[in-house]
Motif scaffolding. Structure first.
Motif, PDB file in Angstrom:
ATOM      1  N   ARG A 230       0.822  -1.225   0.000  1.00  0.00           N
ATOM      2  CA  ARG A 230       0.000   0.000   0.000  1.00  0.00           C
ATOM      3  C   ARG A 230       0.849   1.266   0.000  1.00  0.00           C
ATOM      4  O   ARG A 230       0.535   2.216  -0.690  1.00  0.00           O
ATOM      5  N   ARG A 231       1.919   1.271   0.766  1.00  0.00           N
ATOM      6  CA  ARG A 231       2.733   2.496   0.836  1.00  0.00           C
ATOM      7  C   ARG A 231       3.729   2.608  -0.314  1.00  0.00           C
ATOM      8  O   ARG A 231       4.271   3.678  -0.556  1.00  0.00           O
TER       9      ARG A 231
ATOM     10  N   VAL B 113       2.900   1.622  -3.541  1.00  0.00           N
ATOM     11  CA  VAL B 113       2.136   1.468  -4.781  1.00  0.00           C
ATOM     12  C   VAL B 113       2.573   2.468  -5.859  1.00  0.00           C
ATOM     13  O   VAL B 113       2.477   2.178  -7.047  1.00  0.00           O
ATOM     14  N   LYS B 114       3.128   3.603  -5.452  1.00  0.00           N
ATOM     15  CA  LYS B 114       3.576   4.608  -6.436  1.00  0.00           C
ATOM     16  C   LYS B 114       4.777   4.134  -7.247  1.00  0.00           C
ATOM     17  O   LYS B 114       5.074   4.681  -8.300  1.00  0.00           O
TER      18      LYS B 114
ATOM     19  N   ARG C 238       1.468   2.364 -13.906  1.00  0.00           N
ATOM     20  CA  ARG C 238       0.066   2.082 -14.228  1.00  0.00           C
ATOM     21  C   ARG C 238      -0.146   1.799 -15.709  1.00  0.00           C
ATOM     22  O   ARG C 238      -1.193   1.321 -16.101  1.00  0.00           O
TER      23      ARG C 238
ATOM     24  N   ILE D 100      -5.567  -5.425  -3.405  1.00  0.00           N
ATOM     25  CA  ILE D 100      -5.046  -4.101  -3.062  1.00  0.00           C
ATOM     26  C   ILE D 100      -4.866  -3.266  -4.328  1.00  0.00           C
ATOM     27  O   ILE D 100      -5.306  -2.114  -4.400  1.00  0.00           O
ATOM     28  N   LEU D 101      -4.225  -3.848  -5.343  1.00  0.00           N
ATOM     29  CA  LEU D 101      -3.971  -3.095  -6.571  1.00  0.00           C
ATOM     30  C   LEU D 101      -5.270  -2.752  -7.301  1.00  0.00           C
ATOM     31  O   LEU D 101      -5.400  -1.646  -7.839  1.00  0.00           O
TER      32      LEU D 101
ATOM     33  N   LYS E 271      -6.696   0.167  -5.751  1.00  0.00           N
ATOM     34  CA  LYS E 271      -5.937   1.387  -6.042  1.00  0.00           C
ATOM     35  C   LYS E 271      -6.091   1.816  -7.497  1.00  0.00           C
ATOM     36  O   LYS E 271      -5.421   2.732  -7.960  1.00  0.00           O
TER      37      LYS E 271
END
Length: 130
Positions: free
Chosen positions: A75-76, A78-79, A83, A103-104, A107
């Protein structure tokens, strides 16, 4: 019905729901066989492989060019995941990668897949990190 029976029933229902959530497929998460993934790796140089196991597991052996983003850090971090490319996630047996897929998807990622059966079913090359 007494309060103990009500509480027991609620706990039982919650446990069943939790177990179902862990084993049911994630909507929109593709499952690739070992052979399918090997073909995809050969053809698609833009494929991003993410190993969601712990760093110690990753160092003992991982698919070539995979990056290690352990599930608890996903989660932290993901950047760090592009994409605009197809994302393939894997773990040891498919349980953590399924959670990572949830999770993805949450997001906003849409082009993601997992290795069916995880590394236990992987029949390709592996590399180790010392």
């Amino acid at each position: 019905m007494d309060i103990v029976r009500i509480i027991s029933t609620v706990i039982y229902i919650l446990i069943v729901l939790f177990i179902l959530r862990q084993i049911l497929p994630v909507k929109g998460l593709k499952n690739l066989s070992s052979d399918d993934l090997k073909e995809k790796i050969k053809k698609d140089k833009n494929l991003v492989l993410i190993d969601v196991r712990k760093p110690a597991e990753y160092s003992q052996g991982h698919i070539q060019n995979a990056i290690n983003i352990p599930l608890p850090q996903l989660r932290r971090r993901v950047k760090e995941i592009p994409r605009d490319k197809e994302i393939l996630i894997y773990c040891r047996n498919g349980m953590r990668s399924r959670q990572a897929g949830r999770i993805l998807k949450g997001k906003g990622f849409s082009n993601i897949a997992q290795l069916r059966g995880g590394l236990l079913w992987w029949e390709g090359k592996m590399e180790k990190t010392l």
